[in-house]
Design an enzyme around this catalytic site. Structure first.
Site, PDB file in Angstrom:
ATOM      1  N   ASP A  13      25.529  28.360   2.067  1.00 40.04           N
ATOM      2  CA  ASP A  13      24.207  28.178   1.443  1.00 40.04           C
ATOM      3  C   ASP A  13      23.104  28.410   2.480  1.00 40.04           C
ATOM      4  O   ASP A  13      22.481  27.481   2.982  1.00 40.04           O
ATOM      5  CB  ASP A  13      24.132  26.751   0.870  1.00 40.04           C
ATOM      6  N   GLN A  69      15.985  16.279  -3.972  1.00 39.51           N
ATOM      7  CA  GLN A  69      15.549  17.547  -4.576  1.00 39.51           C
ATOM      8  C   GLN A  69      14.192  17.973  -4.016  1.00 39.51           C
ATOM      9  O   GLN A  69      13.285  17.161  -3.922  1.00 39.51           O
ATOM     10  CB  GLN A  69      15.407  17.429  -6.094  1.00 39.51           C
ATOM     11  N   GLY A  70      14.106  19.244  -3.674  1.00 43.08           N
ATOM     12  CA  GLY A  70      12.856  19.771  -3.113  1.00 43.08           C
ATOM     13  C   GLY A  70      12.918  19.845  -1.593  1.00 43.08           C
ATOM     14  O   GLY A  70      12.123  20.518  -0.952  1.00 43.08           O
ATOM     15  N   ASP A  71      13.866  19.098  -0.992  1.00 43.85           N
ATOM     16  CA  ASP A  71      14.016  19.156   0.466  1.00 43.85           C
ATOM     17  C   ASP A  71      14.919  20.310   0.884  1.00 43.85           C
ATOM     18  O   ASP A  71      14.989  20.647   2.072  1.00 43.85           O
ATOM     19  CB  ASP A  71      14.627  17.853   0.996  1.00 43.85           C
ATOM     20  N   SER A  72      15.616  20.895  -0.082  1.00 45.68           N
ATOM     21  CA  SER A  72      16.564  21.972   0.239  1.00 45.68           C
ATOM     22  C   SER A  72      15.922  23.031   1.109  1.00 45.68           C
ATOM     23  O   SER A  72      14.753  23.363   0.923  1.00 45.68           O
ATOM     24  CB  SER A  72      17.030  22.653  -1.039  1.00 45.68           C
ATOM     25  N   HIS A 117      20.570  28.815  -2.197  1.00 48.09           N
ATOM     26  CA  HIS A 117      20.480  28.423  -3.617  1.00 48.09           C
ATOM     27  C   HIS A 117      19.038  28.337  -4.107  1.00 48.09           C
ATOM     28  O   HIS A 117      18.792  28.353  -5.304  1.00 48.09           O
ATOM     29  CB  HIS A 117      21.258  27.117  -3.878  1.00 48.09           C
TER      30      HIS A 117
HETATM   31  N1  ARG Z   1      19.817  20.632  -3.690  1.00 48.36           N
HETATM   32  C1  ARG Z   1      18.644  19.867  -3.387  1.00 48.36           C
HETATM   33  C2  ARG Z   1      17.416  20.786  -3.421  1.00 48.36           C
HETATM   34  O1  ARG Z   1      17.526  21.837  -3.998  1.00 48.36           O
HETATM   35  C3  ARG Z   1      18.784  19.128  -2.115  1.00 48.36           C
HETATM   36  C4  ARG Z   1      19.547  17.919  -2.344  1.00 48.36           C
HETATM   37  C5  ARG Z   1      19.828  17.120  -1.157  1.00 48.36           C
HETATM   38  N2  ARG Z   1      20.431  15.945  -1.683  1.00 48.36           N
HETATM   39  C6  ARG Z   1      20.859  14.923  -0.967  1.00 48.36           C
HETATM   40  N3  ARG Z   1      21.290  13.901  -1.551  1.00 48.36           N
HETATM   41  N4  ARG Z   1      20.832  14.974   0.336  1.00 48.36           N
HETATM   42  O2  ARG Z   1      16.345  20.460  -3.002  1.00 48.36           O
END
Ligand code: ARG
Length: 577
Positions: free
Chosen positions: A196, A288-291, A150
Site C-alpha cells: 500500500d 480514517q483520513g490519516d492514511s 489505496h
Molecule cells: N485506512 C485509513 C485511511 O484511509 C487509515 C486507517 C488507520 N487506522 C488505524 N486504526 N490505524 O485513512
C-alpha cells in the site's frame, strides 16, 4: 505615427447605429466580466506554473545528462538549498524547525493524540481530490510525496489532485501545489492492502524559502527494535467514522514486534510489507483520513533527525483495544522509492499535465516538444515511419488528456457562470449601448499579433558539449522553451491578474453557431489590450463561448508581449489606471 493614427481612423469599424436606429452593441454585464476575470486570472496562473515547470523540467534533464557525463560530481550544479534535492542526502532531511520539537506527548485517550503546534511536521502533506482532503502524505524529496496507494483507488486522474504542504512554525502559510503524476506501487493489492504505497510527483517543486522540508528515508531495510516510541501525525478522524479535523494532530506510538502484530491482527497482517504500532490497551491510534501520513522515529546522535519508517495504511476500527494500527513498511521500499525519484524525466510516459503544458506538437517540431520525447526515444531519427508513429501516439494521448481536463474546466466555468448569472436573469441586465470611445481606437482584429520575436533570455545552464553527447541539443531546447514562455515568466506574480473591462457584442453579427462578434477590452497587469472574439448572448452559448474567449485573451497577451510593444521591465514601472 501620424500615418498609424490616420489608418486607425479609417478602419472599417461596424456602424453601431445602422439598423433602423437601434443600437447594434450589447455590453456584457459586470457579473459576467467578473467571471471572465476570475477565470482569466486562474488561466494565467496556470500558464505561468506550466511555463516554470516546462523550463525546470528541461533544466533537470540537462542536470541528469551532466551527471551521467561527469560521474565524479558536478557539484557546482547543486541547488543552493541542499535540503531540498530530489534525493536528499542523509543529514539533510528529517530536521524539524527549532522550537517545534519535543512537544509531542502521549496524551490521554483521544484517537490521533493531541493538536500539533504549527510547523511541527514540516514533511506532512495533505492531499485533496477535487478540493476535498482525502489523505495524508509525506514529503520525501523536493517534488515527491509518499502516500498510501489505496488513497488513489478510483481516483487516479492526477489533474484533480492537489497537495497542501506544511505550514511554518510561525503560522507561515502552507503552499498548495498541483499534482503532476501518481505512481502506485505496481504490486499494490486493493483487497489485502499489500504494497500500500504510492509516490506523488508535485507539479512544482517545494519552494526552498517555504517551511516544508523532506523527511529522511531509512538507510537500510530494517526498523528500530520493537518498543521504540515513534510519532504519527495527520488530519484524520478523532474517532471511528468521525469527521476529519481542521488542525494537524499527533501522537506517540510504540512499534510492536511481528509476533504481537500477527496475534493481534491475524493473517491480514503481511509482515513483508506491513508493520504495526500502537497500544494493545487501545486509545491512541491513527484513523480514517490519516492514511498516507507518516510514522517517524527520531534517530538520536549529534544531529538528531526524523526517519520515515511507516506510511499509515489500515486498522481494525480506530484505537480499539487489541487492535494496533498498520503501516506500510517504508524501509523495504527504499530502493523502489529512490529509483522512481531519480528516473530521467523522458524515461516515463508524459503525464496529462506535462502534455497539456505544451502547445500541441506539429510533426515537424515534435522533437522540440519535450513531453513527446518519450514516444520517439527508440526511433533512429526524425522523419521516418517510427517517428511519425511516435508523434501520432503522443497526439492521441494528448487528446485523451484534453478531454479529461476540458470536462473538468467546463464544469467549473459553468458552475461559476451559473452562480453569478442566475437562470436567465442576466439577459435582462444586458444594456444596449452606443459605441464606446475605445471602439474608435481599435486596431484591426489580429493586428496585435506582431511578428517580432522576443529577445531570447540567456539559458540558465551552461555546459560544454565536449564529452557529453546530446547536451547541446538539450540546451537549445531549454533556450527555445525559455523563449516561448518568456512572455508569462516575465510577469511578476503580483501582476498576474487578468481584468476584463468590457465586452461589446455586435448584435448584427450573429454567426451560424449562434455567437456574436465582439470587441473585448482586457488588462493583464499594467498592459491593456483590445482584441476581437466571439461571444454567446444566451446562458448556454455564453458558457460555451467563455473558454474560447479566455484562450483568445491569453493568446492576445502573449502575442502583444512577443511583439515587443512594451519595453522589457515595464511591468514594474507602469501602473494601471
Ligand atoms: N485506512 C485509513 C485511511 O484511509 C487509515 C486507517 C488507520 N487506522 C488505524 N486504526 N490505524 O485513512
Amino acid at each position: 505615427m501620424l500615418l498609424v493614427l490616420l489608418l486607425l481612423l479609417l478602419l472599417p469599424l461596424p456602424d453601431p447605429w445602422s439598423a433602423y436606429g437601434h443600437p447594434l452593441y450589447l455590453r456584457l454585464p459586470p457579473s459576467t466580466l467578473q467571471v471572465l476575470s476570475a477565470q482569466g486570472t486562474k488561466a494565467l496562473q496556470a500558464a505561468q506554473r506550466r511555463a516554470r515547470w516546462a523550463v525546470q523540467r528541461m533544466a533537470r534533464e540537462i542536470q541528469h545528462r551532466l551527471r551521467e557525463c561527469q560521474p565524479s560530481g558536478p557539484r557546482s550544479l547543486r541547488p543552493p538549498n541542499a535540503l531540498l534535492q530530489d534525493t536528499p542526502e542523509p543529514g539533510l532531511c528529517g530536521q524539524r524547525h527549532p522550537g517545534s520539537t519535543n512537544v509531542t506527548q502521549a496524551h490521554g485517550r483521544i484517537v490521533g493524540g493531541s493538536k500539533a503546534p504549527p510547523g511541527a511536521w514540516p514533511w506532512l502533506v495533505r492531499l485533496q481530490f477535487d478540493g476535498q482532503p482525502l489523505c495524508g502524505g509525506v514529503l520525501v524529496a523536493t517534488s515527491w510525496v509518499l502516500s498510501a496507494a489505496h488513497c488513489f483507488e478510483g481516483a487516479q486522474n492526477e489533474l484533480l489532485w492537489t497537495a497542501t504542504l506544511a505550514e511554518g512554525p510561525q503560522g507561515e502559510q502552507a503552499e498548495e501545489v498541483l499534482v503532476n503524476r501518481i505512481l502506485l506501487h505496481p504490486k499494490f493489492d486493493p483487497q489485502t492492502f499489500h504494497y500500500d504505497l504510492a509516490l506523488v510527483q508535485l507539479w512544482t517543486p517545494v519552494s526552498p524559502e517555504g517551511p516544508a522540508r523532506p523527511v529522511c528515508l531509512p538507510q537500510a531495510p530494517r526498523e528500530p527494535p520493537a518498543g521504540t516510541v515513534c510519532a504519527i501525525a495527520g488530519w484524520g478522524a478523532l474517532f471511528e467514522d468521525g469527521p476529519g479535523t481542521g488542525a494537524v494532530r499527533e501522537a506517540r506510538v510504540p512499534l510492536l514486534g511481528i509476533d504481537t502484530c500477527r496475534r493481534a491482527l491475524g493473517p491480514g497482517l503481511r509482515p513483508s510489507t506491513m508493520l504495526c504500532a500502537g497500544y494493545l490497551a487501545g486509545g491512541i491510534d491513527s484513523c480514517q483520513g490519516d492514511s498516507g501520513g507518516p510514522l517517524t522515529c527520531s534517530e538520536p546522535g549529534p544531529h538528531p533527525r526524523d526517519v520515515l519508517f511507516g506510511v499509515t495504511s489500515w486498522g481494525d476500527g480506530c484505537g480499539e483495544p487489541g487492535k494496533p494500527g498498520v503501516y506500510t513498511r517504508v524501509a523495504v521500499f527504499r530502493d523502489w522509492i529512490l529509483k522512481q525519484i531519480s528516473a530521467v524525466p523522458s524515461s516515463r510516459e508524459p503525464s496529462c499535465r506535462e502534455l497539456l503544458a505544451e502547445d500541441p506538437p506539429e510533426e515537424a517540431h515534435a522533437a522540440a516538444a519535450p513531453a513527446c520525447a518519450f514516444y520517439a526515444r527508440r526511433c533512429a531519427g526524425p522523419g521516418n515511419a517510427c517517428a511519425r508513429l511516435a508523434h501520432q501516439q503522443c497526439l492521441q494521448r494528448r487528446q485523451r488528456c484534453e478531454l479529461r481536463s476540458m470536462a473538468h474546466t467546463l464544469l467549473g466555468l459553468l458552475r461559476g457562470a451559473q452562480e453569478l448569472l442566475g437562470p436567465r436573469q442576466w439577459l435582462r441586465r444586458l444594456a444596449p449601448v452606443g459605441p464606446s470611445p475605445w471602439l474608435r481606437e481599435l486596431p484591426r482584429a489580429g493586428s496585435s499579433a506582431a511578428a517580432a520575436r522576443p529577445r531570447r533570455p540567456k539559458p540558465e545552464l551552461h555546459a560544454k558539449e565536449h564529452g557529453c553527447p546530446g547536451l547541446e541539443s538539450l540546451q537549445q531546447k531549454l533556450a527555445a522553451l525559455q523563449d516561448t514562455h518568456a512572455w508569462i515568466l516575465r510577469v511578476p506574480s503580483e501582476h498576474l491578474a487578468m481584468d476584463f473591462h468590457e465586452v461589446l457584442a455586435d448584435l448584427g453579427s450573429k454567426t451560424l453557431s449562434g455567437l456574436f462578434h465582439a470587441w473585448v477590452r482586457a488588462g493583464l497587469g499594467s498592459r491593456q489590450l483590445t482584441f476581437s472574439g466571439l461571444v454567446g448572448l444566451e446562458p448556454a452559448t455564453l458558457a460555451r463561448s467563455l473558454p474560447r474567449l479566455l484562450a483568445q485573451a491569453l493568446a492576445a497577451f502573449r502575442l502583444a508581449a512577443q511583439g515587443g510593444r512594451e519595453p522589457e521591465g515595464s511591468w514594474r514601472s507602469r501602473r494601471s489606471d
